[in-house]
Design an enzyme around this catalytic site. Structure first.
Site, PDB file in Angstrom:
ATOM      1  N   ASP A 261       0.925  -0.899   0.327  1.00 20.63           N
ATOM      2  CA  ASP A 261      -0.001   0.011   0.383  1.00 20.63           C
ATOM      3  C   ASP A 261       0.457   1.226   0.280  1.00 20.63           C
ATOM      4  O   ASP A 261       1.784   1.522   0.817  1.00 20.63           O
ATOM      5  CB  ASP A 261      -0.771   0.237   0.943  1.00 20.63           C
ATOM      6  CG  ASP A 261      -1.928  -0.786   0.992  1.00 20.63           C
ATOM      7  OD1 ASP A 261      -1.565  -1.446   0.115  1.00 20.63           O
ATOM      8  OD2 ASP A 261      -2.642  -0.768   2.106  1.00 20.63           O
ATOM      9  N   GLY A 281       1.912  -1.952  -5.241  1.00 25.47           N
ATOM     10  CA  GLY A 281       1.613  -3.358  -6.057  1.00 25.47           C
ATOM     11  C   GLY A 281      -0.156  -3.850  -5.141  1.00 25.47           C
ATOM     12  O   GLY A 281      -0.695  -5.263  -4.566  1.00 25.47           O
ATOM     13  N   ASP A 282      -0.883  -2.333  -4.624  1.00 28.36           N
ATOM     14  CA  ASP A 282      -2.142  -2.757  -3.820  1.00 28.36           C
ATOM     15  C   ASP A 282      -2.563  -1.604  -3.635  1.00 28.36           C
ATOM     16  O   ASP A 282      -2.475  -0.872  -4.307  1.00 28.36           O
ATOM     17  CB  ASP A 282      -1.808  -3.451  -2.522  1.00 28.36           C
ATOM     18  CG  ASP A 282      -2.663  -4.156  -1.855  1.00 28.36           C
ATOM     19  OD1 ASP A 282      -3.878  -3.233  -1.611  1.00 28.36           O
ATOM     20  OD2 ASP A 282      -2.330  -5.028  -1.559  1.00 28.36           O
ATOM     21  N   ASP A 283      -3.838  -1.266  -2.886  1.00 28.36           N
ATOM     22  CA  ASP A 283      -4.064  -0.292  -2.984  1.00 28.36           C
ATOM     23  C   ASP A 283      -2.822   1.260  -2.235  1.00 28.36           C
ATOM     24  O   ASP A 283      -1.868   1.833  -1.966  1.00 28.36           O
ATOM     25  CB  ASP A 283      -4.814   0.128  -1.113  1.00 28.36           C
ATOM     26  CG  ASP A 283      -6.412  -0.573  -0.760  1.00 28.36           C
ATOM     27  OD1 ASP A 283      -6.720  -1.227  -2.810  1.00 28.36           O
ATOM     28  OD2 ASP A 283      -6.701  -1.302  -0.329  1.00 28.36           O
ATOM     29  N   SER A 314      -3.022   1.696  -9.311  1.00 27.89           N
ATOM     30  CA  SER A 314      -3.009   0.515  -8.389  1.00 27.89           C
ATOM     31  C   SER A 314      -3.839  -0.848  -9.746  1.00 27.89           C
ATOM     32  O   SER A 314      -5.027  -0.447  -9.608  1.00 27.89           O
ATOM     33  CB  SER A 314      -3.910  -0.108  -7.138  1.00 27.89           C
ATOM     34  OG  SER A 314      -3.857  -1.258  -7.010  1.00 27.89           O
TER      35      SER A 314
END
Length: 491
Positions: A261, A281-283, A314
């Site tokens: 995140d 790689g996420d939020d 994202s």
């Protein structure tokens, strides 16, 4: 054959030249004076630049470090070596200790000069400015044995990925006041590649640590830096007040960098996030406030948060999320002037039975979606729990959520609001929405168990669950049913 000039002609030109030079000098005296002054000033600036440590002849230009505190130290004063190999943990610790003694005098500044400064995790102190020069890069040591273990966060009661202790953050602070992390876009690099690989291979026995984590603190400013390749969440303010995050770039690979995140405000109050670029790689941003029974017991909401002027991406999760760990409550959040591009989801609220808490008074406006699979998401069945002891009857409340001036292109499903009989979504408003779609299926504005209204023209056509109003907010058509579901996860 070489052409020659007659002697008389040459003599005549030479006499003209002799007459012309004094006339030119006389008539252009001001010009010569100006050129002389410019030349002198250029020599002065050149000499001053040499004294300051940079040259205008072929060598890189570096900015002098500003004095932001009454006292400033250089990291090299404490024996640090910026070769990317020497471990500088003790140098950072000695510098922070020196600054910790200056609180009554206004604190101190630690300047990190250009170089690659390898270190294990270290703590910051109050009344401190950490300044990263242009070309400075703090590198996190990759061997986890150098990362200290810490108790689980009290509002999580669990390491998030494993029970028991968790790894601390590379740069950490607790119970601080008046902390600044800034620079000329210097970098804090967690070198997370080793962590991600071990996580995927299930070789870690504890939850990975964030890159920067500040806990139980107030009056925090983080600006003009780059954060990259965190082992876990990148920037995690936890139970903090009066936080400003501005002009920060956060980077991690959009694939194969799990749970990286960008910014996770967690039980935070009075916070501004603005003018940032985040691709992770996420939020990109996930607002949180604790996990199930632990978050309910801790009882610290995230509230009064302004997020504006961002570009985020994202490919795995969402541009801006609320939840899913929101058991302490989230309220009074404004998200405005945000571009979400090349992403799986744009803005999302996610929760589940067992969370408790609430998400209310959330305002989205002036959002642009570009090449996004699902634009707006509210999800009430995000069933991920710390253990089996959570209260199944602890149902979150979702209400008072508005979306205004939503535009974009290349969106497959513009809206998916998946309320449930247990967790209905109440008082949702859409106004001024026009999103270019890529999937010509009937139900692309999807709803279930949602009550609210559409004001004016919205494209694509809204679901039947919502009341229709004209631009003057006069009722045009009342919804026949707010419990109709046309959720389709197949596309």
């Amino acid at each position: 054959m070489v052409e020659t000039l007659p002697a008389g002609r040459f003599h005549h030109q030479r006499l003209d030249f002799r007459r012309w030079v004094p006339a030119f000098v006389s008539s252009h005296r001001t010009l010569f004076t100006a050129l002389w002054v410019v030349g002198f000033l250029s020599l002065f600036v050149w000499q001053r630049n040499l004294i300051d440590g940079f040259s205008i002849f072929g060598r890189p230009v570096t900015k002098p470090m500003p004095m932001l505190r009454p006292v400033a130290f250089n990291l090299t004063d404490f024996g640090a070596v910026g070769d990317g190999v020497t471990v500088n943990t003790e140098a950072f610790e000695r510098a922070v200790l020196a600054i910790s003694k200056l609180g009554k005098k206004g604190g101190g500044q630690l300047n990190v000069p250009p170089g690659r400064w390898l270190t294990a995790p270290f703590n910051l102190t109050s009344h401190m400015t950490l300044f990263l020069a242009e070309g400075a890069e703090i590198l996190g040591i990759q061997d986890e044995k150098y990362w200290p273990l810490m108790p689980p966060l009290p509002s999580y009661g669990y390491g998030r990925e494993h029970p028991g202790p968790r790894y601390g953050s590379l740069i950490h602070g607790q119970n601080l006041k008046d902390l600044v992390i800034t620079g000329d876009n210097g970098t804090i690099n967690g070198q997370g590649q080793t962590w991600w690989k071990k996580y995927r291979q299930k070789l870690l026995n504890h939850t990975r640590g964030p890159l920067v984590q500040i806990m139980w603190s107030s009056d925090i400013v983080i600006t003009n830096i780059t954060l990259r390749d965190s082992p876990f969440w990148t920037l995690h303010p936890y139970d903090c007040k009066n936080v400003t995050i501005r002009n920060v770039t956060i980077l991690a690979p959009v694939f194969e960098a799990p749970n990286t995140d960008g910014i996770d405000p967690d039980s935070c109050e009075d916070m501004v996030i603005e003018d940032c670029y985040i691709s992770v790689g996420d939020d990109a941003i996930a607002i949180k406030s604790g996990w199930d029974q632990f978050g309910i017991a801790y009882g610290r909401p995230s509230m009064n948060i302004l997020i504006r002027n961002l570009v985020v991406r994202s490919m795995v999760s969402a541009g801006i999320s609320i939840g899913s760990e929101m058991s302490g409550g989230v309220s009074n959040v404004t998200v405005e002037n945000v571009l979400v591009w090349s992403s799986r989801r744009a803005v999302r609220i996610k929760t589940a039975p067992g969370r408790g808490g609430y998400v209310r008074q959330i305002t989205y406006r002036n959002l642009t979606f570009d090449n996004v699979r699902v634009g707006i998401v509210i999800k009430t069945d995000y069933n991920e729990h710390p253990d089996e002891n959570y209260d199944r009857k602890a149902l979150p409340v979702l209400e008072d959520i508005s979306y205004t001036s939503i535009h974009g292109q290349g969106v497959r499903v513009p809206v998916r609001i998946h309320g449930s009989e247990e967790i209905p979504v109440k008082n949702v408003t859409f106004r001024d929405m026009s999103v270019g779609i890529t999937y010509k299926k009937k139900h692309i504005f999807q709803c279930a168990f949602v009550q609210g209204r559409v004001i004016g023209t919205v494209f694509p056509a809204p679901c039947e669950n919502l009341d229709r109003y004209d631009e003057q907010e006069r009722l045009v058509k009342r919804s026949a049913s707010q419990n109709v579901t046309d959720i389709d996860y197949d596309f």
